[in-house]
Write an enzyme that holds these catalytic residues in place. Structure first.
Site, short mmCIF file in Angstrom:
data_model
loop_
_atom_site.label_atom_id
_atom_site.label_comp_id
_atom_site.label_asym_id
_atom_site.label_seq_id
_atom_site.Cartn_x
_atom_site.Cartn_y
_atom_site.Cartn_z
CB VAL A 285 72.35 44.64 -45.61
CG1 VAL A 285 71.80 44.93 -44.23
CG2 VAL A 285 73.09 43.32 -45.63
CD GLU A 300 79.44 55.89 -46.89
OE1 GLU A 300 80.25 55.05 -47.32
OE2 GLU A 300 79.62 56.57 -45.87
CB CYS A 335 82.44 52.34 -49.74
SG CYS A 335 82.90 53.15 -48.24
N1 LIG Z 1 87.37 58.25 -46.24
C1 LIG Z 1 87.08 56.98 -46.81
C2 LIG Z 1 85.64 56.59 -46.77
C3 LIG Z 1 84.97 56.54 -45.47
C4 LIG Z 1 83.62 56.03 -45.67
O1 LIG Z 1 82.60 56.46 -45.31
C5 LIG Z 1 87.48 56.92 -48.27
O2 LIG Z 1 87.64 57.97 -48.89
O3 LIG Z 1 87.59 55.83 -48.78
#
Ligand SMILES: N[C@@H](CCC=O)C(=O)O
Length: 554
Positions: A285, A300, A335
């Protein structure tokens, strides 16, 4: 955070069993008395479905088109989302268009709004620190994006701490400017952080509160007017959070909140033409949006996140536990989740794999330490495992089965925490590389092994990857750390014996590197980079040079 410490202490006394039940059995103030909430989190069900609305031009609106979301634990339709159709986007287009390019505030316009956002953040941080409020959000997150209570609460905690970080004068400090003396008297150049004006934010299902709040507030702090779209499966969390923010003083007109399908959102973006769109989600996307929006986008996107265990084997139990958390907490749907583990052969000789297997076996559906996968079916994930197992030397280390005794609907996935071993030399072959490095957004990782003289092969594998979000280099040897860090690019890289890939709190920059479109989240640097651009005002006020005369043309 103080409430986190308090909870952990309580949990420690009670063990981690049935945490959710323990919370609901507490004598908490009735959820319906929360001043902002329009739902009771424990009551949302097939017989009492919750409704999610849209917010535009300062008003909450419904729609004739309801998208029904099913309970990921049992398939019951339990949330109705009022989705705006293509024919209904006009009010959103108008609302965004009303915001000028120079934003709702900037250092030369309405500076009192920087202070207003400091106040809103202080109130929202205080509210989110109340047990009945953080429990409400943690449970609501669990209902729509099932993860353990500790993981859901972690998300609320990061959000609460982030808001605390931008209380008082901290918002105006984000817009700090600088001045450089000029070439002559009266000349001085000043650099300012300038808003983009109308902007859009699109966020995914996996962190229903943390990602949208951190990005939304960053956008607002810098003077932008955002339209926010959160993945429909989890949008109820942010809908309730918007109501909390209004309760804390956020003007109703400052943010529009839309629920729609992807095509309608795309049309809205084309017509409203936001000056910047922040997209968090899949690379596919992201690539389409970058083209459609002519590059006025920050991303991101996916991460095929890796961890390297160096030659020095130390603190085996701790390192194994971090590996288990990184690969399987939130059922691998972060992620930042560890997708590939490069283990020096010394770790294999020391029974790391059997420890990982034992740790994975502790995870169960009851407490959501493993649970539904919301973007892949069981079949797709197991099919991927079978394909990997055809590679010479590949073997299933553990998992590879559907979860037992579950009622997770077929549209979602349900597999045991799984690890497949693939030999390094096979992984590097062109015919295998893409398959082995395909990100599976579920409780799944690939593990490989390397010997001392094979570090260049490991670095080659990393160089060939596409998405560079998080990474971990686990070693106490500074020269080893230096070698790996110096030859890689991941935006959020943890280095040292306690290195991890997940669990970035609000005080660690979180975002990909090596990509001019890469966005960040959380820190003041992330906010300034994503949500403002540089503007230079060069004052040149005189006086005129003495005895100035008309020069020859040049
Ligand atoms: N704080 C979360 C990620 C948040 C995403 O943008 C992590 O570390 O997996």
């Amino acid at each position: 955070m103080y409430f986190r410490a308090h909870i952990c202490k309580q949990l420690g006394n009670r063990g981690s069993k049935n945490v959710a039940n323990w919370f609901t059995s507490l004598n908490l103030r009735s959820i319906s008395t929360l001043p902002f909430a329009t739902i009771e989190v424990e009551k949302v069900s097939g017989s009492q479905p919750a409704e999610v609305q849209n917010l535009v031009q300062g008003k909450w609106i419904k729609s004739s088109n309801w998208n029904t979301i099913v309970d990921p634990m049992n398939g019951e339709p339990f949330i109705k989302v009022a989705e705006v159709e293509k024919s209904g986007i006009q009010p959103f287009v108008e609302s965004l268009s009303r915001c000028p390019k120079h934003g709702l505030h900037n250092p030369f316009k309405s500076p009192e709004r920087y202070l207003m956002f400091g106040d809103i953040s202080a109130k929202a941080a205080h509210m989110l620190a109340q047990p009945e409020v953080y429990n409400f959000f943690a449970r609501l997150i669990q209902r729509v994006a099932p993860k353990s209570y500790a993981q859901a609460l972690g998300e609320v905690s990061v959000t609460q701490k982030f808001l605390e970080n931008f209380c008082g004068d901290q918002v105006r400090f984000l817009a700090r400017s600088f001045a450089v003396p000029g070439n002559h008297l009266g000349q001085q150049s000043n650099g300012f952080r300038w808003p983009y004006g109308p902007v859009a934010i699109i966020t995914p299902f996996n962190f229903p509160l943390e990602i949208p709040v951190l990005q939304l507030m960053g956008a607002l702090y810098m003077g932008n007017k955002p339209v926010l779209k959160v993945d429909s499966k989890v949008c109820i969390v942010m809908e309730q959070m918007m109501r909390l923010l209004h309760n804390c003083g956020l003007p109703m007109e400052d943010v529009d909140f839309i629920n729609s399908d992807g095509k309608t959102m795309n049309k809205l973006l084309q017509e409203a033409n936001p000056r910047m769109t922040l997209f968090t989600g899949s690379s596919k996307v992201a690539e389409k949006l970058a083209l459609d929006l002519k590059g006025r986008i920050k991303l991101e996107d996916a991460g095929f996140d890796w961890k390297i265990l160096g030659p020095d084997v130390l603190e085996m139990d701790y390192v194994a536990w971090v590996c288990d958390q990184d690969a399987y907490a939130c059922s691998g749907q972060k992620c930042s989740a560890q997708s590939m583990l490069f283990m020096h052969e010394n770790w294999n000789k020391n029974s790391l794999i059997s420890k990982l297997k034992d740790l994975a076996a502790r995870r169960k559906l009851d407490d959501l330490t493993v649970g539904p996968v919301l973007t892949l079916t069981t079949e797709t994930m197991l099919d991927h495992v079978s394909k990997l197992l055809k590679i010479p030397g590949a073997k299933l280390l553990f998992g590879g089965q559907e979860l037992q005794n579950h009622s997770i609907p077929k549209i979602y996935g349900a597999i045991e925490p799984t690890a497949v071993f693939v030999p390094l030399d096979e992984m590097l072959k062109d015919k295998n590389y893409d398959l082995v490095t395909t990100e599976i957004f579920g409780p799944f990782q690939v593990i490989t092994e390397y010997k001392n003289d094979q570090l260049p092969m490991v670095l080659d594998a990393l160089e060939r990857m596409h998405a560079h979000l998080t990474a971990a280099v686990v070693s106490k040897d500074p020269l080893f750390l230096q070698e790996v860090i110096g030859n890689t690019v991941n935006g959020t890289t943890y280095a040292g014996l306690r290195a991890r890939t997940t669990g970035a709190p609000q005080n660690h920059w979180f975002g990909p590197a090596g990509d001019p479109l890469g966005a960040g989240i959380g820190t003041p640097e992330a906010i300034k980079l994503v949500w403002s651009c540089h503007r230079e005002i060069i004052y040149d006020i005189g006086p005129m040079p003495q005895n100035w005369g008309l020069p020859s043309p040049t």
